[in-house]
Design a protein around this motif. Structure first.
Motif, PDB file in Angstrom:
ATOM      1  N   PHE A 168       0.860  -1.176   0.000  1.00 16.32           N
ATOM      2  CA  PHE A 168       0.000   0.000   0.000  1.00 16.32           C
ATOM      3  C   PHE A 168       0.900   1.232   0.000  1.00 16.32           C
ATOM      4  N   ILE A 169       0.864   1.989  -1.108  1.00 15.18           N
ATOM      5  CA  ILE A 169       1.735   3.160  -1.255  1.00 15.18           C
ATOM      6  C   ILE A 169       1.018   4.381  -0.696  1.00 15.18           C
ATOM      7  N   ARG A 170       1.545   4.904   0.362  1.00 17.22           N
ATOM      8  CA  ARG A 170       0.932   6.066   1.017  1.00 17.22           C
ATOM      9  C   ARG A 170       2.055   6.948   1.536  1.00 17.22           C
ATOM     10  N   GLY A 171       1.927   8.249   1.332  1.00 14.15           N
ATOM     11  CA  GLY A 171       2.980   9.170   1.730  1.00 14.15           C
ATOM     12  C   GLY A 171       3.063   9.357   3.229  1.00 14.15           C
ATOM     13  N   ASP A 172       4.019  10.174   3.645  1.00 14.89           N
ATOM     14  CA  ASP A 172       4.177  10.494   5.059  1.00 14.89           C
ATOM     15  C   ASP A 172       3.028  11.394   5.529  1.00 14.89           C
ATOM     16  N   ALA A 173       2.749  11.332   6.822  1.00  7.98           N
ATOM     17  CA  ALA A 173       1.719  12.176   7.412  1.00  7.98           C
ATOM     18  C   ALA A 173       2.251  12.794   8.700  1.00  7.98           C
ATOM     19  N   THR A 174       1.603  13.855   9.125  1.00  6.52           N
ATOM     20  CA  THR A 174       1.960  14.527  10.377  1.00  6.52           C
ATOM     21  C   THR A 174       0.743  14.565  11.284  1.00  6.52           C
ATOM     22  N   CYS A 175       0.925  14.205  12.552  1.00  6.03           N
ATOM     23  CA  CYS A 175      -0.149  14.221  13.550  1.00  6.03           C
ATOM     24  C   CYS A 175       0.295  15.067  14.747  1.00  6.03           C
ATOM     25  N   VAL A 176      -0.649  15.808  15.307  1.00  9.82           N
ATOM     26  CA  VAL A 176      -0.333  16.692  16.435  1.00  9.82           C
ATOM     27  C   VAL A 176      -1.393  16.571  17.524  1.00  9.82           C
ATOM     28  N   LEU A 177      -0.943  16.431  18.759  1.00  7.42           N
ATOM     29  CA  LEU A 177      -1.829  16.502  19.922  1.00  7.42           C
ATOM     30  C   LEU A 177      -1.814  17.942  20.438  1.00  7.42           C
ATOM     31  N   PRO A 178      -2.893  18.704  20.264  1.00 12.14           N
ATOM     32  CA  PRO A 178      -2.934  20.070  20.788  1.00 12.14           C
ATOM     33  C   PRO A 178      -3.122  20.046  22.306  1.00 12.14           C
ATOM     34  N   TYR A 179      -2.254  20.789  23.006  1.00 14.37           N
ATOM     35  CA  TYR A 179      -2.303  20.784  24.474  1.00 14.37           C
ATOM     36  C   TYR A 179      -2.153  22.200  25.002  1.00 14.37           C
ATOM     37  N   ASP A 180      -3.031  22.552  25.931  1.00 14.21           N
ATOM     38  CA  ASP A 180      -2.971  23.838  26.624  1.00 14.21           C
ATOM     39  C   ASP A 180      -2.420  23.576  28.027  1.00 14.21           C
ATOM     40  N   PRO A 181      -1.173  23.990  28.313  1.00 12.35           N
ATOM     41  CA  PRO A 181      -0.580  23.671  29.608  1.00 12.35           C
ATOM     42  C   PRO A 181      -1.184  24.472  30.757  1.00 12.35           C
ATOM     43  N   GLU A 182      -1.740  25.612  30.456  1.00 12.55           N
ATOM     44  CA  GLU A 182      -2.327  26.434  31.511  1.00 12.55           C
ATOM     45  C   GLU A 182      -3.661  25.863  31.979  1.00 12.55           C
ATOM     46  N   ARG A 183      -4.500  25.472  31.027  1.00  8.62           N
ATOM     47  CA  ARG A 183      -5.812  24.920  31.362  1.00  8.62           C
ATOM     48  C   ARG A 183      -5.767  23.399  31.534  1.00  8.62           C
ATOM     49  N   ASP A 184      -4.629  22.792  31.194  1.00  8.10           N
ATOM     50  CA  ASP A 184      -4.432  21.338  31.278  1.00  8.10           C
ATOM     51  C   ASP A 184      -5.513  20.607  30.487  1.00  8.10           C
ATOM     52  N   GLU A 185      -5.684  21.047  29.221  1.00  5.57           N
ATOM     53  CA  GLU A 185      -6.685  20.474  28.335  1.00  5.57           C
ATOM     54  C   GLU A 185      -6.068  20.138  26.984  1.00  5.57           C
ATOM     55  N   VAL A 186      -6.668  19.173  26.311  1.00  4.25           N
ATOM     56  CA  VAL A 186      -6.257  18.829  24.955  1.00  4.25           C
ATOM     57  C   VAL A 186      -7.443  19.017  24.025  1.00  4.25           C
ATOM     58  N   LEU A 189     -12.087   9.356  17.916  1.00  9.36           N
ATOM     59  CA  LEU A 189     -11.429  10.528  18.492  1.00  9.36           C
ATOM     60  C   LEU A 189      -9.948  10.454  18.140  1.00  9.36           C
ATOM     61  N   GLU A 190      -9.457  11.487  17.464  1.00  6.08           N
ATOM     62  CA  GLU A 190      -8.118  11.457  16.894  1.00  6.08           C
ATOM     63  C   GLU A 190      -7.396  12.780  17.136  1.00  6.08           C
ATOM     64  N   LEU A 191      -6.172  12.838  16.591  1.00  3.46           N
ATOM     65  CA  LEU A 191      -5.357  14.045  16.639  1.00  3.46           C
ATOM     66  C   LEU A 191      -5.594  14.895  15.392  1.00  3.46           C
ATOM     67  N   VAL A 192      -5.101  16.114  15.433  1.00  2.49           N
ATOM     68  CA  VAL A 192      -4.953  16.902  14.203  1.00  2.49           C
ATOM     69  C   VAL A 192      -3.987  16.149  13.300  1.00  2.49           C
ATOM     70  N   ALA A 193      -4.336  15.967  12.032  1.00  2.00           N
ATOM     71  CA  ALA A 193      -3.493  15.133  11.173  1.00  2.00           C
ATOM     72  C   ALA A 193      -3.709  15.475   9.705  1.00  2.00           C
ATOM     73  N   GLY A 194      -2.676  15.244   8.912  1.00  2.00           N
ATOM     74  CA  GLY A 194      -2.792  15.450   7.475  1.00  2.00           C
ATOM     75  C   GLY A 194      -1.603  14.870   6.741  1.00  2.00           C
ATOM     76  N   MET A 195      -1.789  14.637   5.449  1.00  2.00           N
ATOM     77  CA  MET A 195      -0.721  14.114   4.611  1.00  2.00           C
ATOM     78  C   MET A 195       0.275  15.215   4.263  1.00  2.00           C
ATOM     79  N   ASN A 196       1.544  14.861   4.247  1.00  2.00           N
ATOM     80  CA  ASN A 196       2.587  15.811   3.871  1.00  2.00           C
ATOM     81  C   ASN A 196       2.588  16.002   2.357  1.00  2.00           C
ATOM     82  N   GLU A 197       2.482  17.242   1.916  1.00  2.00           N
ATOM     83  CA  GLU A 197       2.521  17.549   0.491  1.00  2.00           C
ATOM     84  C   GLU A 197       3.959  17.841   0.068  1.00  2.00           C
ATOM     85  N   GLU A 198       4.182  17.786  -1.236  1.00  2.00           N
ATOM     86  CA  GLU A 198       5.517  18.033  -1.794  1.00  2.00           C
ATOM     87  C   GLU A 198       6.032  19.399  -1.346  1.00  2.00           C
ATOM     88  N   GLY A 199       7.250  19.429  -0.786  1.00  2.10           N
ATOM     89  CA  GLY A 199       7.880  20.682  -0.378  1.00  2.10           C
ATOM     90  C   GLY A 199       7.507  21.153   1.014  1.00  2.10           C
TER      91      GLY A 199
END
Length: 206
Positions: free
Chosen positions: A50-68, A88-98
């Protein structure tokens, strides 16, 4: 005893490769061989990849409010199992060229949750399922303010329909423990947050 990684990509011989499907995703078939640990040569065998490019995922975290921030959306791969296919997932997307992974993180943060990350801490890179796909995940934790977070987001022409939730860190940890969150990127990132939460609350609020 031999040490790990005695072989490299140069030890793999691809005798033939062809694309057997090209649609929303791509599938290749390979005929290949490689040396065995006992010194013999593996007979030629076939695998579908299965040919699939790289992806980036991020867990958004607020350290002051201690929330995600967690995103809820439909996932076809979860259909037919004994659970809801809305995950329920993270912020995520496929990496585009460049694009760098950090570029992707900021773009997807805006598109999927209306968030900008003031800081991105690298968690790890990992292969999703290397027995059958090429996909590599670049995983981050990103600093945000959750004060005004939440709502419905997504790019309509990409058929995205995303509900953004603000959840306490403690409740997020509980969701891992009881299985409400069961996708790899979210599990890895949230468990990383459990280990690094105190440090982030000090460093990110300094």
């Amino acid at each position: 005893m031999p040490q790990p990684f005695q072989f490299t990509a140069n030890d793999v011989k691809v005798e033939k490769r062809e694309t057997v499907f090209q649609g929303f995703f791509r599938m290749d078939k390979l005929w290949l061989t490689h040396p065995r640990f006992d010194g013999r040569e593996m007979p030629t065998f076939t695998r579908e990849l299965f040919i699939r490019g790289d992806a980036t995922c991020v867990l958004p975290y607020d350290p002051e409010r201690d929330e995600v921030v967690l995103l809820e959306q439909f996932r076809l791969g979860a259909l037919g199992r004994n659970q809801s296919p809305w995950l329920l997932e993270l912020v995520a997307g496929m990496n585009e060229e460049g694009e760098s992974p950090e570029d992707v993180a900021q773009r997807e943060g805006q598109e999927e949750a209306g968030l900008s990350f003031s800081r991105l801490d690298k968690i790890c890179d990992y292969m999703v399922s290397p027995g059958g796909t090429t996909e590599l995940i670049h995983l981050y934790c990103g600093q945000v303010s959750t004060a005004d977070a939440g709502g419905v987001f997504g790019v309509e022409h990409e058929h995205e329909d995303i509900l953004s939730h603000v959840v306490s860190a403690e409740e997020t940890f509980a969701m891992i423990a009881d299985g409400r969150i069961n996708n790899a990127a979210a599990i890895i990132a949230i468990q990383w947050l459990q280990l690094n939460r105190d440090r982030l609350r000090k460093e990110w609020q300094a």
